[in-house]
Design a protein around this motif. Structure first.
Motif, PDB file in Angstrom:
ATOM      1  N   PHE A   1      36.466  40.010  62.292  1.00 14.53           N
ATOM      2  CA  PHE A   1      35.205  40.518  61.745  1.00 14.53           C
ATOM      3  C   PHE A   1      34.073  39.544  62.017  1.00 14.53           C
ATOM      4  N   PRO A   2      32.846  40.057  62.267  1.00 14.19           N
ATOM      5  CA  PRO A   2      31.692  39.167  62.433  1.00 14.19           C
ATOM      6  C   PRO A   2      31.331  38.505  61.096  1.00 14.19           C
ATOM      7  N   PRO A   3      30.653  37.355  61.127  1.00 10.19           N
ATOM      8  CA  PRO A   3      30.356  36.591  59.905  1.00 10.19           C
ATOM      9  C   PRO A   3      29.650  37.408  58.813  1.00 10.19           C
ATOM     10  N   GLN A   4      28.652  38.201  59.174  1.00  8.54           N
ATOM     11  CA  GLN A   4      27.929  38.981  58.169  1.00  8.54           C
ATOM     12  C   GLN A   4      28.872  39.968  57.471  1.00  8.54           C
ATOM     13  N   ARG A   5      29.728  40.615  58.247  1.00 11.97           N
ATOM     14  CA  ARG A   5      30.687  41.575  57.674  1.00 11.97           C
ATOM     15  C   ARG A   5      31.667  40.858  56.751  1.00 11.97           C
ATOM     16  N   LEU A   6      32.101  39.681  57.133  1.00 11.49           N
ATOM     17  CA  LEU A   6      33.014  38.898  56.293  1.00 11.49           C
ATOM     18  C   LEU A   6      32.370  38.568  54.943  1.00 11.49           C
ATOM     19  N   ARG A   7      31.104  38.161  54.988  1.00  4.53           N
ATOM     20  CA  ARG A   7      30.404  37.853  53.727  1.00  4.53           C
ATOM     21  C   ARG A   7      30.294  39.092  52.850  1.00  4.53           C
ATOM     22  N   GLN A   8      29.969  40.228  53.459  1.00  4.90           N
ATOM     23  CA  GLN A   8      29.871  41.484  52.695  1.00  4.90           C
ATOM     24  C   GLN A   8      31.224  41.861  52.096  1.00  4.90           C
ATOM     25  N   MET A   9      32.268  41.742  52.884  1.00  4.15           N
ATOM     26  CA  MET A   9      33.611  42.080  52.398  1.00  4.15           C
ATOM     27  C   MET A   9      34.013  41.163  51.247  1.00  4.15           C
ATOM     28  N   ALA A  10      33.743  39.878  51.389  1.00  2.00           N
ATOM     29  CA  ALA A  10      34.104  38.914  50.346  1.00  2.00           C
ATOM     30  C   ALA A  10      33.372  39.217  49.047  1.00  2.00           C
ATOM     31  N   GLU A  11      32.099  39.523  49.147  1.00  2.00           N
ATOM     32  CA  GLU A  11      31.307  39.848  47.957  1.00  2.00           C
ATOM     33  C   GLU A  11      31.815  41.135  47.299  1.00  2.00           C
ATOM     34  N   HIS A  12      32.100  42.136  48.111  1.00  2.00           N
ATOM     35  CA  HIS A  12      32.627  43.394  47.586  1.00  2.00           C
ATOM     36  C   HIS A  12      33.956  43.173  46.862  1.00  2.00           C
ATOM     37  N   MET A  13      34.857  42.449  47.499  1.00  2.00           N
ATOM     38  CA  MET A  13      36.178  42.199  46.893  1.00  2.00           C
ATOM     39  C   MET A  13      36.050  41.403  45.602  1.00  2.00           C
ATOM     40  N   LYS A  14      35.183  40.401  45.586  1.00  2.00           N
ATOM     41  CA  LYS A  14      34.988  39.598  44.381  1.00  2.00           C
ATOM     42  C   LYS A  14      34.465  40.467  43.241  1.00  2.00           C
ATOM     43  N   ASN A  15      33.470  41.301  43.524  1.00  2.00           N
ATOM     44  CA  ASN A  15      32.918  42.187  42.493  1.00  2.00           C
ATOM     45  C   ASN A  15      33.932  43.238  42.048  1.00  2.00           C
ATOM     46  N   PHE A  16      34.670  43.766  42.996  1.00  2.00           N
ATOM     47  CA  PHE A  16      35.680  44.770  42.671  1.00  2.00           C
ATOM     48  C   PHE A  16      36.751  44.161  41.780  1.00  2.00           C
ATOM     49  N   ALA A  17      37.233  42.986  42.126  1.00  2.00           N
ATOM     50  CA  ALA A  17      38.258  42.310  41.332  1.00  2.00           C
ATOM     51  C   ALA A  17      37.752  42.011  39.930  1.00  2.00           C
TER      52      ALA A  17
ATOM     53  N   ARG B   1      35.770  43.719  38.152  1.00  2.00           N
ATOM     54  CA  ARG B   1      35.813  44.926  37.327  1.00  2.00           C
ATOM     55  C   ARG B   1      37.188  45.155  36.709  1.00  2.00           C
ATOM     56  N   PHE B   2      38.207  44.507  37.259  1.00  2.00           N
ATOM     57  CA  PHE B   2      39.554  44.611  36.716  1.00  2.00           C
ATOM     58  C   PHE B   2      39.935  43.354  35.934  1.00  2.00           C
ATOM     59  N   GLY B   3      38.946  42.527  35.619  1.00  2.00           N
ATOM     60  CA  GLY B   3      39.194  41.325  34.838  1.00  2.00           C
ATOM     61  C   GLY B   3      39.746  40.169  35.642  1.00  2.00           C
ATOM     62  N   ILE B   4      39.647  40.228  36.944  1.00  2.00           N
ATOM     63  CA  ILE B   4      40.156  39.143  37.791  1.00  2.00           C
ATOM     64  C   ILE B   4      38.964  38.284  38.209  1.00  2.00           C
ATOM     65  N   ALA B   5      38.714  37.262  37.432  1.00  2.00           N
ATOM     66  CA  ALA B   5      37.577  36.376  37.701  1.00  2.00           C
ATOM     67  C   ALA B   5      37.953  35.303  38.715  1.00  2.00           C
ATOM     68  N   ASP B   6      39.235  35.038  38.871  1.00  2.00           N
ATOM     69  CA  ASP B   6      39.679  33.960  39.751  1.00  2.00           C
ATOM     70  C   ASP B   6      40.188  34.483  41.094  1.00  2.00           C
ATOM     71  N   PHE B   7      39.609  35.599  41.551  1.00  2.00           N
ATOM     72  CA  PHE B   7      39.978  36.185  42.836  1.00  2.00           C
ATOM     73  C   PHE B   7      39.730  35.184  43.961  1.00  2.00           C
ATOM     74  N   ARG B   8      40.691  35.084  44.867  1.00  2.00           N
ATOM     75  CA  ARG B   8      40.552  34.169  46.000  1.00  2.00           C
ATOM     76  C   ARG B   8      40.449  34.966  47.293  1.00  2.00           C
ATOM     77  N   GLN B   9      39.336  34.808  47.966  1.00  2.85           N
ATOM     78  CA  GLN B   9      39.161  35.460  49.268  1.00  2.85           C
ATOM     79  C   GLN B   9      40.092  34.794  50.275  1.00  2.85           C
ATOM     80  N   ARG B  10      40.808  35.581  51.006  1.00  7.46           N
ATOM     81  CA  ARG B  10      41.740  35.059  52.003  1.00  7.46           C
ATOM     82  C   ARG B  10      41.016  34.815  53.325  1.00  7.46           C
ATOM     83  N   GLU B  11      41.516  33.879  54.096  1.00 11.19           N
ATOM     84  CA  GLU B  11      40.960  33.597  55.414  1.00 11.19           C
ATOM     85  C   GLU B  11      41.745  34.294  56.519  1.00 11.19           C
ATOM     86  N   ARG B  12      42.914  34.794  56.153  1.00 12.61           N
ATOM     87  CA  ARG B  12      43.796  35.409  57.141  1.00 12.61           C
ATOM     88  C   ARG B  12      44.319  36.743  56.612  1.00 12.61           C
ATOM     89  N   ILE B  13      44.693  37.612  57.535  1.00 12.53           N
ATOM     90  CA  ILE B  13      45.455  38.808  57.202  1.00 12.53           C
ATOM     91  C   ILE B  13      46.914  38.407  57.398  1.00 12.53           C
TER      92      ILE B  13
END
Length: 158
Positions: free
Chosen positions: A7-23, A25-37
Motif C-alpha cells: 500500500f502507498p504511504p497515504q493509504r497506510l495512514r488512512q487504514m491505520a487511523e480507520h482501524m484504530k477508530n474502529f477498534a 468502538r469495541f473498547g480496544i484502546a490498545d490496538f496495535r497497527q501491524r507492519e506486515r500481513i
C-alpha cells in the motif's frame, strides 16, 4: 508481506487511523497497527486442532488478542505454543497442527470453498445469496441482514 510494500504511504495512514477508530468502538484502546500481513496458515491449522479439542472459542479469543493487542507473531511456533497453552489446548497441539496433513487439508478446503463463492475479504458474512466483506459495525450488519431477508428473532418470555 510488509504492508508498505503493498500500500502507498497515504493509504497506510488512512487504514491505520480507520482501524484504530474502529477498534476503539469495541473498547480496544490498545490496538496495535501491524507492519506486515502475516501468513496465518499454521495458526489456522492450530485453530482446527482447537476445534477438535472443543477449545476453538478460547483459542480464537487468545490468538486475536495476541495478534491485535499484544503484537505477537502468529508465524512463530513458540508464540503459537504459548497461545495454545493459554487456550488450554493439549501439549502436542502445535506439533499435530503441523504434522497431520488433515489439518492443512481442512484449511485448503475452506479456502477453496471461499474462493468458489467469491469471498474477497475476512470476515465475509453470507446470508442467502448476498455477501458483505470486512469487519463491519453492528448497524451495517443488521441492515445487510434485513436487506437479505433475515428476520429479527424475538426473545422467549421464559
Amino acid at each position: 508481506m510488509r504492508l508498505d510494500e503493498y500500500f502507498p504511504p497515504q493509504r497506510l495512514r488512512q487504514m491505520a487511523e480507520h482501524m484504530k477508530n474502529f477498534a476503539a468502538r469495541f473498547g480496544i484502546a490498545d490496538f496495535r497497527q501491524r507492519e506486515r500481513i502475516p501468513n496465518t496458515r499454521r495458526a489456522l491449522a492450530l485453530a482446527e486442532v482447537a476445534r477438535d479439542e472443543g477449545r476453538l472459542d478460547a483459542f480464537r479469543a487468545r490468538a486475536m488478542a495476541a495478534h491485535w493487542k499484544e503484537g505477537r507473531d502468529l508465524e512463530n511456533d513458540d508464540e503459537l505454543r504459548a497461545i495454545a497453552r493459554d487456550a488450554r489446548l493439549s501439549d502436542d497441539a502445535v506439533e499435530r497442527s503441523v504434522s497431520d496433513p488433515a489439518y492443512v487439508q481442512r484449511i485448503d478446503a475452506i479456502r477453496d470453498e471461499a474462493n468458489a463463492i467469491g469471498v474477497e475479504g475476512i470476515p465475509t458474512f453470507i446470508i442467502g445469496n448476498a455477501a458483505l466483506s470486512g469487519c463491519q459495525p453492528y448497524d451495517t450488519l443488521a441492515g445487510f441482514a434485513n436487506q437479505a431477508g433475515a428476520r429479527k428473532r424475538t426473545r422467549d418470555a421464559t
